[in-house]
Design an enzyme around this catalytic site. Structure first.
Site, mmCIF file in Angstrom:
data_model
loop_
_atom_site.group_PDB
_atom_site.id
_atom_site.type_symbol
_atom_site.label_atom_id
_atom_site.label_comp_id
_atom_site.label_asym_id
_atom_site.label_seq_id
_atom_site.Cartn_x
_atom_site.Cartn_y
_atom_site.Cartn_z
ATOM 1 N N ASP A 107 0.839 -1.197 0.000
ATOM 2 C CA ASP A 107 0.000 0.000 0.000
ATOM 3 C C ASP A 107 0.876 1.250 0.000
ATOM 4 O O ASP A 107 2.045 1.196 0.396
ATOM 5 C CB ASP A 107 -0.879 0.035 1.263
ATOM 6 C CG ASP A 107 -1.853 -1.136 1.309
ATOM 7 O OD1 ASP A 107 -2.158 -1.693 0.239
ATOM 8 O OD2 ASP A 107 -2.281 -1.480 2.419
HETATM 9 N N1 URA Z 1 -1.215 -5.952 3.874
HETATM 10 C C1 URA Z 1 -1.720 -4.703 3.903
HETATM 11 O O1 URA Z 1 -2.741 -4.441 4.523
HETATM 12 N N2 URA Z 1 -1.048 -3.746 3.216
HETATM 13 C C2 URA Z 1 0.107 -3.989 2.550
HETATM 14 O O2 URA Z 1 0.669 -3.063 1.981
HETATM 15 C C3 URA Z 1 0.604 -5.286 2.547
HETATM 16 C C4 URA Z 1 -0.076 -6.261 3.217
#
Ligand code: URA
Length: 248
Positions: A107
Site C-alpha cells: 500500500d
Molecule cells: N497488507 C496490507 O494491509 N497492506 C500492505 O501493503 C501489505 C499487506
C-alpha cells in the site's frame, strides 16, 4: 545453445543509450568487440563469448536484474502513474533502463521490502497463490493484541468480503497497555496476498493497523542498512535462496 544478438540492442539493454545514440558511439569508434573497432552497430555478437568494450569500459551484460528496495511511505507500487510518485521514480538510470516492475504491491503508506525485477518467471513463482510464499510484516496496532487474536489468525479469519484467510502466524512483540492509547507491536506471517490483507485481518478482530512494514518475502530479508527509498541489487546468495524458496 547460446544465441547472438545485435550489438546496438545489447548496448541499449546495458544502459548505453538509445539505438541512435549507440550508432553515434560506434561511428566515433568508441565500441570494440574482441579488441577490434566496430563499424556496424547491427553486428551480431554473443554476449557471453565476445568481449565488448565502450571506450575503456567493459560491458557487463546481464539479462535480468533483481533489486531490493526499502519502500518509503508515500509512493505507490506501480510502474507508472499520472498523479502519484511510483517506486520506479526512485531508481537511478543504471537500474531503471532494465524495465523492472515491482513483485506484488505494498500500500502507499506501507514501508519495507519490495523486490523489483524484470524476471517475469521469478515474479510469477513468488506471487503464485499455489506456492504460498510466506511474507512477514512488522506492524503497530492500536489496542491490545491478544492470544485470542493469535489463535484466530492461526485458524484463519473472515475478512469483510467473507473470504477466510489461510492460517497465519502472529507473534506479539510488545504491548503497551498502560498508555493512554494502548499500542501493540507484532509480526505477522501470511502466505497469500489479498488486497490490504494485514490491515483487514486486524479489522476482522476489531483492531486498526497504524504502521505497517514488510520485513521478509520467502527467504529474502529486508536489509536494515537500506534507508527508506534506498535500494541495492540482490547478492548471488540471496537470489539463489529466493529462487529455491519460490519453487518449493
Ligand atoms: N497488507 C496490507 O494491509 N497492506 C500492505 O501493503 C501489505 C499487506
Amino acid at each position: 545453445m547460446r544465441s547472438t544478438q545485435r550489438l546496438d540492442k545489447l548496448l541499449a539493454h546495458a544502459g548505453w543509450g538509445t539505438r541512435s545514440e549507440i550508432k553515434k558511439l560506434v561511428k566515433r569508434g568508441a565500441v570494440t568487440v574482441n579488441g577490434r573497432k566496430v563499424k556496424d552497430s547491427g553486428l551480431q555478437v554473443d554476449p557471453y563469448e565476445d568481449h565488448i568494450q565502450v571506450g575503456s569500459e567493459p560491458v557487463d551484460y546481464k539479462e535480468f536484474i533483481y533489486i531490493m528496495m526499502n519502500k518509503p511511505p508515500g509512493v505507490i507500487s506501480a510502474t507508472e502513474d499520472v498523479r502519484e510518485k511510483t517506486v520506479l521514480d526512485l531508481l537511478g538510470p543504471e537500474a531503471s533502463h532494465f524495465r523492472v516492475f515491482p513483485v506484488g504491491r505494498l500500500d502507499k503508506d506501507t514501508e519495507g521490502l519490495l523486490l523489483l525485477t524484470n524476471d517475469g518467471k521469478l515474479a510469477h513463482n513468488l506471487l503464485s497463490p499455489k506456492k504460498e510464499v510466506p511474507k512477514t510484516y512488522f506492524a503497530e496496532v492500536e489496542g491490545i493484541v491478544t492470544d485470542e487474536d493469535r489463535f484466530a489468525f492461526s485458524k484463519g479469519v473472515s475478512l469483510d468480503d467473507g473470504y477466510v484467510t489461510l492460517p497465519a502466524e502472529l507473534v506479539i512483540l510488545n504491548v503497551d497497555a498502560a498508555a493512554d492509547k494502548p499500542l501493540s507491536k507484532i509480526e505477522l506471517t501470511i502466505r497469500e496476498g489479498k488486497f490490504h490483507q494485514v490491515k483487514r485481518m486486524f479489522q476482522a478482530v476489531g483492531k486498526r493497523v497504524v504502521y505497517l512494514q514488510r520485513i521478509s518475502m520467502g527467504s529474502l530479508q529486508l536489509d536494515s542498512h537500506l534507508s527508506p527509498g534506498g535500494y541495492r541489487e540482490l547478492t548471488e546468495k540471496e537470489l539463489d535462496n529466493l529462487k529455491h524458496s519460490s519453487t518449493e
